[in-house]
Design an enzyme around this catalytic site. Sequence first.
Site, PDB file in Angstrom:
ATOM      1  N   CYS A 267       0.796  -1.224   0.000  1.00 47.30           N
ATOM      2  CA  CYS A 267       0.000   0.000   0.000  1.00 47.30           C
ATOM      3  C   CYS A 267       0.828   1.272   0.000  1.00 47.30           C
ATOM      4  CB  CYS A 267      -0.950  -0.016   1.188  1.00 47.30           C
ATOM      5  SG  CYS A 267      -2.035  -1.463   1.189  1.00 47.30           S
TER       6      CYS A 267
ATOM      7  N   HIS B 109      -1.574   8.031   6.537  1.00 41.23           N
ATOM      8  CA  HIS B 109      -1.922   6.743   5.917  1.00 41.23           C
ATOM      9  C   HIS B 109      -3.282   6.299   6.433  1.00 41.23           C
ATOM     10  CE1 HIS B 109      -1.394   2.904   3.995  1.00 41.23           C
ATOM     11  NE2 HIS B 109      -1.506   2.262   5.150  1.00 41.23           N
TER      12      HIS B 109
ATOM     13  N   GLU C 136       0.670   4.983  13.892  1.00 35.70           N
ATOM     14  CA  GLU C 136       1.035   6.159  13.103  1.00 35.70           C
ATOM     15  C   GLU C 136       1.029   7.411  13.971  1.00 35.70           C
ATOM     16  OE1 GLU C 136       0.000   8.349   8.826  1.00 35.70           O
ATOM     17  OE2 GLU C 136      -1.360   6.793   9.592  1.00 35.70           O
TER      18      GLU C 136
ATOM     19  N   LYS D  56      -8.649   8.471   3.314  1.00 33.95           N
ATOM     20  CA  LYS D  56      -9.292   7.155   3.269  1.00 33.95           C
ATOM     21  C   LYS D  56     -10.632   7.136   3.985  1.00 33.95           C
ATOM     22  CE  LYS D  56      -4.948   4.553   2.807  1.00 33.95           C
ATOM     23  NZ  LYS D  56      -4.008   5.697   2.971  1.00 33.95           N
TER      24      LYS D  56
ATOM     25  N   HIS E  56      -9.692   2.396   1.406  1.00 31.50           N
ATOM     26  CA  HIS E  56      -8.265   2.110   1.207  1.00 31.50           C
ATOM     27  C   HIS E  56      -8.058   1.563  -0.200  1.00 31.50           C
ATOM     28  CE1 HIS E  56      -4.203   1.225   1.677  1.00 31.50           C
ATOM     29  NE2 HIS E  56      -4.212   0.439   2.749  1.00 31.50           N
TER      30      HIS E  56
ATOM     31  N   PHE F  86       1.781  -3.675   3.804  1.00 28.25           N
ATOM     32  CA  PHE F  86       2.047  -4.998   4.343  1.00 28.25           C
ATOM     33  C   PHE F  86       3.522  -5.359   4.165  1.00 28.25           C
ATOM     34  CE2 PHE F  86      -2.315  -7.360   4.174  1.00 28.25           C
ATOM     35  CZ  PHE F  86      -2.775  -6.551   5.189  1.00 28.25           C
TER      36      PHE F  86
END
Length: 412
Positions: free
Chosen positions: A162, A302, A313, A334, A339, A398
């Site tokens: 991502c 993110h 985060e 998002k 996402h 990931f």
Amino acid sequence: MERIVITGMGVISPLGNDTEAFWTRLTRGESGISFIDTFDTSRHKTKIAGIVRDFDADGYFGRKEARRMDRFCQFAAAAADQALSDSGLQLGSEDLERVGVYVGSGIGGIQTLLDQHQVLLERGPERVSPTLVPMMISNMAAAAISIRLGALGPSLSPVTACSIGNTAIGEAFRCIRSGGADVIFAGGAEAAITDISLASFGNATALSKRNDAPERASRPFDADRDGFVMAEGAGIVVLESLSHALKRNARIYAEVIGYGASSDAYHMVATHPEGIGAYQAMRAALREAGVRPEDVDVISAHATSTELGDRSEMLAIKKLFGEHAYRVPVTANKSMTGHMLGAAGGVEAIALAKSLQEGLIPPTINQERSDPDCDLDYVPNIARRAQLTVGLSNSFGFGGHNAVIVLKRYTP
């Protein structure tokens, strides 16, 4: 050292299939999340996603060409076409050996793979399409764009989950700055809303199950968040050396001034609970940009709407920014797009460039109940006017891949 600027942008997204439609809905705080109607979700725990609507592939490419491209590749090529038109580049007068394409996808042509596997089971190996592999592999987005443009310069398809969009933009930034190209089309694309992907993410308990209210399901930093919402689309920017852009009198949206990358080296899917990798990537990006944390005016987080991801985060931001963390607005696109996986970074870079240009920060919607561990300024529910010069955009993936870019409002 050569300065690098953004001169063209293209978007395919759940909020609209061009930059202006996307930006208008984003700043209005509208959600692009809806019920999945492309396959049967009756046995799935999650039944919602950020689906690209009203995308006419045959109209973009013609029926014959469209049938030879997986949906993710169609999105990428369409966004690149938009970015080219928006940039005003006249490729016929360019040295095409100096024009590159850095575009990736996290999952690639998974629907094509599923379709052809069904053909194999039902009709036998003789009927499997010879185009399966070239339609499925994730570098085909970069390849298709290069072929359409006739771009002979460096071509790269990063696969950093991502964080792909930021990886592509950051590496393109460095390539141009080092003299390897004059122009690079950079970003990411994804079209992974499939039966099997939804099942896998759902069984991993990663997805929101707020099926009764799709528009309220993606809620980064909110105490009632229960997972992310899958989405699809593409975001492509045109990066140019400033000297090249000025030579052709190009419109400039923003300047790219820094890029940082790191690895959590921690877990296949979970972010480091203390946000160590995120902190390191942000720190590296600011160092390259020559910017102090207190000089950052806005952070595009993110922020996927998972409990651990959002919290880690925030820990990273607090560690790097100190007390300034409580003064800098943090926005989460998002919350509206869902996402978009490998497409997220490219699309969010476009949103940040527009923010810097227009002095308008998109909201983080669905802020209803505060999480004491997520206590920063998230521009709740309503867009905000502000004086903006420097913005930072986070993308994490990931495997612990982290990529951060720093953009600056362009001044001659």
